[in-house]
Design an enzyme around this catalytic site. Sequence first.
Site, short mmCIF file in Angstrom:
data_model
loop_
_atom_site.label_atom_id
_atom_site.label_comp_id
_atom_site.label_asym_id
_atom_site.label_seq_id
_atom_site.Cartn_x
_atom_site.Cartn_y
_atom_site.Cartn_z
N GLY A 16 2.70 -3.21 6.24
CA GLY A 16 3.70 -4.25 6.13
C GLY A 16 5.00 -3.87 6.83
O GLY A 16 5.65 -4.72 7.46
N CYS A 69 9.32 0.92 -2.94
CA CYS A 69 9.35 0.84 -1.47
C CYS A 69 10.39 1.74 -0.84
O CYS A 69 10.27 2.13 0.30
CB CYS A 69 9.61 -0.60 -1.04
C1 LIG Z 1 7.71 -7.21 0.07
C2 LIG Z 1 7.22 -6.00 0.82
N1 LIG Z 1 7.32 -5.98 2.14
C3 LIG Z 1 6.89 -4.94 2.87
C4 LIG Z 1 6.35 -3.82 2.27
C5 LIG Z 1 5.92 -2.67 3.11
O1 LIG Z 1 4.53 -2.60 3.26
P1 LIG Z 1 3.83 -1.21 3.60
O2 LIG Z 1 3.92 -0.37 2.37
O3 LIG Z 1 2.41 -1.58 3.94
O4 LIG Z 1 4.54 -0.62 4.75
C6 LIG Z 1 6.26 -3.78 0.86
C7 LIG Z 1 5.70 -2.59 0.19
O5 LIG Z 1 5.68 -2.47 -1.00
C8 LIG Z 1 6.69 -4.91 0.11
O6 LIG Z 1 6.62 -4.96 -1.21
#
Ligand SMILES: Cc1ncc(COP(=O)(O)O)c(C=O)c1O
Length: 395
Positions: free
Chosen positions: A82, A341
Amino acid sequence: MRTGGQTKESAVAHEYLDAAATAPLRAEARAAMLAVFDAGAANPSSVHAPGNRAKRSLEESRFRIAAAFNARPADLVLTSGGTEANNLAIIGLALATPRGRHLVTTPIEHPSVLESCRYLERVFGFELTLLPVNFDGRVDPADAAAALRPDTTLISVGLANAEVGTVQPLPEIAAHAASLGVLVHTDAVQAASSLPLSFAGESWPGPDIHAMTVASHKFGGPQGMGALFVRRHLPLEAILHGGGQEGGARSGTENVAGAAGFAAAVSATCTGVGTRALELIRSRDALIDRVLAEVPGSRLTGHRSERLPGHASFVVAGVSGESLLIALDATGIAVSSGSACAAGMDGPSPALLAMGVDPALAQTAIRFTFAEALSEEAVERIVRALRSEVQAARR
Ligand SMILES: Cc1ncc(COP(=O)(O)O)c(C=O)c1O
């Protein structure tokens, strides 16, 4: 939902209530990845038979992920997650679009959205407008409309917030922006695994979304895989340069096994997603009602009904969220004190502060998120443990 007991270290079978951080790996995803590993490694760009096999597997995964969201395979750029997909959407679309140098987002976005916008501010001289959010974490579409200018290139509003679960009135925001020629991106990482979403046609979240981010590990797929849905007629500046894979949008040898696991998890999750959402909502609401009634000083964060089906988040006056997390973990309940995150982030959550939560109260945030509906016994156990740990902390 019970997991654990698979390794010597995880002797406690945990009630796993942190699916918003990473959902438990689905059996379908594990099997699909093992099948790719067992077939033998090959580079999908190689022209021999094993390479062709890898390429076919990759394209089948792309097809399955696209189909789950009513998208065309050509609308999909596979990424490392993400975070990369959000960077690619914001930086890639903003730099490739000559309309202007103004961006709009909200202060409660994931850091991969906010920091991509700040990077464009710092390095390329873009201007950034952060929309206000109310106490529930909702953006008012009128505020979004008022923020748009003739030089606005892109508006990015997350479909649902990770920390408080609030779902945004995105179709309304997007329709107005798109009518003015402003590109619309949504980070759907949290919403995509529990709400029926479509990237095509007239269905929710609507035809006015130009780019949408999803991440494999929120569906029960492997970590380190994600995708950006982006309408292929749009110019997109790559942020990873090299061999020109993914139609030039994302260089680097593709993660064939990861894509297979991602596709299997998405297919399994999105089949019957509407029915599952109703079951999740029932247990979510039971958990919320009981916590609010039985844990003194508790208050729900986020919107009461416009929230993710498997998401219940609270503040508990006077009890640190971090110590509550540790105490619950010792009883075999894995939760989060907010969002996982921002690794090692200290201090109250910027998102809660933006919603007007008092800084001391924001430090008491606790979040329960689940990918499958909770049984009545599970709700009972969680509420009992929470009540007792809150009482212990107050003593
Ligand atoms: C709303 C949101 N966006 C982006 C991400 C990032 O995704 P990734 O962990 O695959 O990099 C997260 C991760 O928890 C998230 O909750």
